[in-house]
Design an enzyme around this catalytic site. Structure first.
Site, PDB file in Angstrom:
ATOM      1  N   ASN A 157       0.860  -1.184   0.000  1.00  0.00           N
ATOM      2  CA  ASN A 157       0.000   0.000   0.000  1.00  0.00           C
ATOM      3  C   ASN A 157       0.902   1.242   0.000  1.00  0.00           C
ATOM      4  O   ASN A 157       1.705   1.427   0.925  1.00  0.00           O
ATOM      5  CB  ASN A 157      -0.889  -0.052   1.253  1.00  0.00           C
ATOM      6  CG  ASN A 157      -1.814   1.136   1.345  1.00  0.00           C
ATOM      7  OD1 ASN A 157      -1.402   2.267   1.105  1.00  0.00           O
ATOM      8  ND2 ASN A 157      -3.058   0.906   1.709  1.00  0.00           N
ATOM      9  N   HIS A 163       1.082   6.137   2.003  1.00  0.00           N
ATOM     10  CA  HIS A 163       1.843   7.060   2.845  1.00  0.00           C
ATOM     11  C   HIS A 163       3.070   7.660   2.166  1.00  0.00           C
ATOM     12  O   HIS A 163       3.693   8.570   2.713  1.00  0.00           O
ATOM     13  CB  HIS A 163       2.130   6.420   4.201  1.00  0.00           C
ATOM     14  CG  HIS A 163       0.841   6.156   4.929  1.00  0.00           C
ATOM     15  ND1 HIS A 163      -0.070   7.171   5.173  1.00  0.00           N
ATOM     16  CD2 HIS A 163       0.262   5.022   5.371  1.00  0.00           C
ATOM     17  CE1 HIS A 163      -1.133   6.657   5.765  1.00  0.00           C
ATOM     18  NE2 HIS A 163      -0.961   5.355   5.894  1.00  0.00           N
ATOM     19  N   HIS A 199      -5.508   3.605  -1.514  1.00  0.00           N
ATOM     20  CA  HIS A 199      -6.843   3.934  -1.002  1.00  0.00           C
ATOM     21  C   HIS A 199      -7.172   5.361  -1.403  1.00  0.00           C
ATOM     22  O   HIS A 199      -6.543   6.311  -0.930  1.00  0.00           O
ATOM     23  CB  HIS A 199      -6.813   3.785   0.537  1.00  0.00           C
ATOM     24  CG  HIS A 199      -8.148   3.976   1.197  1.00  0.00           C
ATOM     25  ND1 HIS A 199      -8.332   3.776   2.540  1.00  0.00           N
ATOM     26  CD2 HIS A 199      -9.360   4.344   0.713  1.00  0.00           C
ATOM     27  CE1 HIS A 199      -9.596   4.008   2.860  1.00  0.00           C
ATOM     28  NE2 HIS A 199     -10.242   4.365   1.766  1.00  0.00           N
ATOM     29  N   ARG A 210      -9.344   8.056  -0.679  1.00  0.00           N
ATOM     30  CA  ARG A 210     -10.318   8.438   0.355  1.00  0.00           C
ATOM     31  C   ARG A 210     -11.148   9.608  -0.128  1.00  0.00           C
ATOM     32  O   ARG A 210     -10.702  10.398  -0.967  1.00  0.00           O
ATOM     33  CB  ARG A 210      -9.593   8.807   1.657  1.00  0.00           C
ATOM     34  CG  ARG A 210      -8.866   7.652   2.307  1.00  0.00           C
ATOM     35  CD  ARG A 210      -8.304   8.071   3.636  1.00  0.00           C
ATOM     36  NE  ARG A 210      -9.339   8.205   4.643  1.00  0.00           N
ATOM     37  CZ  ARG A 210      -9.610   7.299   5.580  1.00  0.00           C
ATOM     38  NH1 ARG A 210      -8.901   6.199   5.678  1.00  0.00           N
ATOM     39  NH2 ARG A 210     -10.585   7.495   6.442  1.00  0.00           N
ATOM     40  N   ARG A 257      -6.866  12.679   1.268  1.00  0.00           N
ATOM     41  CA  ARG A 257      -5.790  13.123   2.170  1.00  0.00           C
ATOM     42  C   ARG A 257      -4.424  12.597   1.757  1.00  0.00           C
ATOM     43  O   ARG A 257      -3.410  13.167   2.098  1.00  0.00           O
ATOM     44  CB  ARG A 257      -6.094  12.744   3.613  1.00  0.00           C
ATOM     45  CG  ARG A 257      -6.001  11.270   3.901  1.00  0.00           C
ATOM     46  CD  ARG A 257      -6.206  10.976   5.363  1.00  0.00           C
ATOM     47  NE  ARG A 257      -7.573  11.197   5.794  1.00  0.00           N
ATOM     48  CZ  ARG A 257      -8.125  10.563   6.826  1.00  0.00           C
ATOM     49  NH1 ARG A 257      -7.425   9.712   7.530  1.00  0.00           N
ATOM     50  NH2 ARG A 257      -9.380  10.780   7.158  1.00  0.00           N
ATOM     51  N   GLU A 299      -8.513   0.481  -3.037  1.00  0.00           N
ATOM     52  CA  GLU A 299      -9.355   0.474  -1.830  1.00  0.00           C
ATOM     53  C   GLU A 299     -10.251   1.698  -1.866  1.00  0.00           C
ATOM     54  O   GLU A 299      -9.765   2.806  -2.159  1.00  0.00           O
ATOM     55  CB  GLU A 299      -8.489   0.596  -0.578  1.00  0.00           C
ATOM     56  CG  GLU A 299      -7.831  -0.657  -0.153  1.00  0.00           C
ATOM     57  CD  GLU A 299      -6.992  -0.403   1.086  1.00  0.00           C
ATOM     58  OE1 GLU A 299      -7.132   0.660   1.725  1.00  0.00           O
ATOM     59  OE2 GLU A 299      -6.183  -1.269   1.388  1.00  0.00           O
ATOM     60  N   THR A 350      -8.474   3.222   8.553  1.00  0.00           N
ATOM     61  CA  THR A 350      -9.698   2.420   8.500  1.00  0.00           C
ATOM     62  C   THR A 350      -9.802   1.595   9.778  1.00  0.00           C
ATOM     63  O   THR A 350      -9.069   0.625   9.959  1.00  0.00           O
ATOM     64  CB  THR A 350      -9.675   1.510   7.250  1.00  0.00           C
ATOM     65  OG1 THR A 350      -9.276   2.309   6.138  1.00  0.00           O
ATOM     66  CG2 THR A 350     -11.033   0.907   6.988  1.00  0.00           C
ATOM     67  N   GLU A 408     -11.059  -9.517   2.876  1.00  0.00           N
ATOM     68  CA  GLU A 408      -9.804  -9.138   3.513  1.00  0.00           C
ATOM     69  C   GLU A 408     -10.098  -9.041   5.001  1.00  0.00           C
ATOM     70  O   GLU A 408     -10.962  -8.262   5.428  1.00  0.00           O
ATOM     71  CB  GLU A 408      -9.264  -7.803   2.983  1.00  0.00           C
ATOM     72  CG  GLU A 408      -7.962  -7.449   3.705  1.00  0.00           C
ATOM     73  CD  GLU A 408      -7.263  -6.208   3.171  1.00  0.00           C
ATOM     74  OE1 GLU A 408      -7.543  -5.782   2.034  1.00  0.00           O
ATOM     75  OE2 GLU A 408      -6.431  -5.664   3.925  1.00  0.00           O
ATOM     76  N   HIS A 443      -3.772  -4.659   7.810  1.00  0.00           N
ATOM     77  CA  HIS A 443      -3.943  -3.506   8.697  1.00  0.00           C
ATOM     78  C   HIS A 443      -3.042  -3.650   9.922  1.00  0.00           C
ATOM     79  O   HIS A 443      -3.205  -4.560  10.720  1.00  0.00           O
ATOM     80  CB  HIS A 443      -5.378  -3.300   9.166  1.00  0.00           C
ATOM     81  CG  HIS A 443      -5.595  -1.890   9.618  1.00  0.00           C
ATOM     82  ND1 HIS A 443      -5.967  -0.885   8.768  1.00  0.00           N
ATOM     83  CD2 HIS A 443      -5.413  -1.315  10.809  1.00  0.00           C
ATOM     84  CE1 HIS A 443      -6.039   0.244   9.422  1.00  0.00           C
ATOM     85  NE2 HIS A 443      -5.681   0.020  10.673  1.00  0.00           N
TER      86      HIS A 443
HETATM   87  N1  PXP Z   1      -5.976  -3.194   4.181  1.00  0.00           N
HETATM   88  C1  PXP Z   1      -6.940  -2.249   4.187  1.00  0.00           C
HETATM   89  C2  PXP Z   1      -8.297  -2.614   3.694  1.00  0.00           C
HETATM   90  C3  PXP Z   1      -6.666  -0.944   4.613  1.00  0.00           C
HETATM   91  O1  PXP Z   1      -7.656  -0.012   4.606  1.00  0.00           O
HETATM   92  C4  PXP Z   1      -5.356  -0.606   5.003  1.00  0.00           C
HETATM   93  C5  PXP Z   1      -5.046   0.787   5.420  1.00  0.00           C
HETATM   94  O2  PXP Z   1      -5.259   1.663   4.362  1.00  0.00           O
HETATM   95  C6  PXP Z   1      -4.382  -1.615   4.947  1.00  0.00           C
HETATM   96  C7  PXP Z   1      -4.716  -2.889   4.572  1.00  0.00           C
HETATM   97  C8  PXP Z   1      -2.958  -1.343   5.274  1.00  0.00           C
HETATM   98  O3  PXP Z   1      -2.797  -1.043   6.623  1.00  0.00           O
HETATM   99  P1  PXP Z   1      -1.403  -0.509   7.139  1.00  0.00           P
HETATM  100  O4  PXP Z   1      -1.142   0.792   6.468  1.00  0.00           O
HETATM  101  O5  PXP Z   1      -1.614  -0.402   8.606  1.00  0.00           O
HETATM  102  O6  PXP Z   1      -0.374  -1.557   6.769  1.00  0.00           O
END
Ligand code: PXP
Length: 244
Positions: A8, A11, A44, A46, A50, A71, A102, A152, A188
């Site tokens: 992901n 960030h 993602h 949003r 952001r 996402e 999330t 998921e 997550h």
């Molecule tokens: N899976 C989903 C569905 C999420 O919303 C997120 C956070 O955007 C993640 C995984 C990844 O989480 P993390 O950034 O804590 O690794």
């Protein structure tokens, strides 16, 4: 069964947006992740944009050669984006503006009609659909009823209280997903230490990991970044005019 890693890149965009620059670029990050062996890229979009923005999603779609997992909340606006972009996979997540990330799973029972329509709309566009849910058997069963292709499992509670109890909860939900013919991912809050227990669950095929991975990249990439900066400064110093 091997386990896939979807990185992901949200960030990377968070850092970029903090200064309103064009770097660091989440698309370049995605390409570096793929070159390093990532099996897919997750982002993602949003409602408040952001981190990832609409233009990022367009560029990610064009650049990602492995698999693009978008996402998003199950809103009309986001479904329209998905129809345009056509990622291989859409993961529907709950979204509240005030949350930092999330925080829970989808309300697959209370929001069943709304989610079923969203799943059907994405699937009609040829997109596989995952539902982000708490690791409970009822949530898995509801996901199957809604027509999802995969679930998921939210690993947030395991990350807050790592141990056998939460791992067994994840394992039971994962087994049930596979029994019902659903593919099973998780994610997550995972990092290099707590990922091991989750990756040990045989039915989990895929992990979505962002924050900790980008955090590690910042730390472990700093040495190289400092060396490169010193080298660039030295080039500048070498170009200074000679003193009379
Ligand atoms: N899976 C989903 C569905 C999420 O919303 C997120 C956070 O955007 C993640 C995984 C990844 O989480 P993390 O950034 O804590 O690794």
């Amino acid at each position: 069964m091997p386990i896939r890693l979807h990185v992901n890149v949200d960030h990377v965009a968070t850092v970029r947006n903090a200064r309103g620059t064009t770097y660091p670029d989440p698309v370049l990050a995605a390409q570096l992740c793929e070159a390093a062996g990532a099996d897919g890229i997750t982002a993602h979009l949003r409602e408040d944009r952001r981190h990832i923005r609409d233009a990022d999603v367009v560029r990610l779609r064009a650049a990602v050669t492995t698999l693009f997992n978008l996402e998003m909340a199950a809103t009309d606006e986001m479904l329209g984006v998905a129809e345009q972009i056509r990622p291989e996979l859409v993961t529907l997540v709950p979204e509240r503006r005030e949350e930092r990330t999330t925080e829970g799973g989808l309300d697959v029972v209370g929001q069943a009609a709304h989610l079923a329509a969203a799943v059907a709309r994405a699937r009609a566009a040829g997109i596989r659909v995952a539902l982000f849910i708490v690791p409970e058997l009822e949530a898995v069963e509801a996901s199957a009823r809604l027509g999802a292709t995969q679930v998921e499992l939210h690993t947030g509670e395991y990350c807050h209280a790592p141990g056998a109890r939460e791992l067994e909860r994840l394992a039971r939900a994962a087994r049930h997903a596979r029994e019902l013919g659903l593919a099973c991912a998780a994610g997550h809050g995972l990092h290099r230490h707590n990922v091991i227990g989750v990756a040990a669950i045989p039915e989990i095929e895929e992990l979505n990991i962002g924050h900790a991975l980008i955090g590690d990249a910042v730390l472990f990439g700093l040495e190289r970044a400092v060396r490169d900066m010193r080298a660039a400064m030295a080039r500048g110093v070498a170009q200074r005019p000679a003193r009379a």
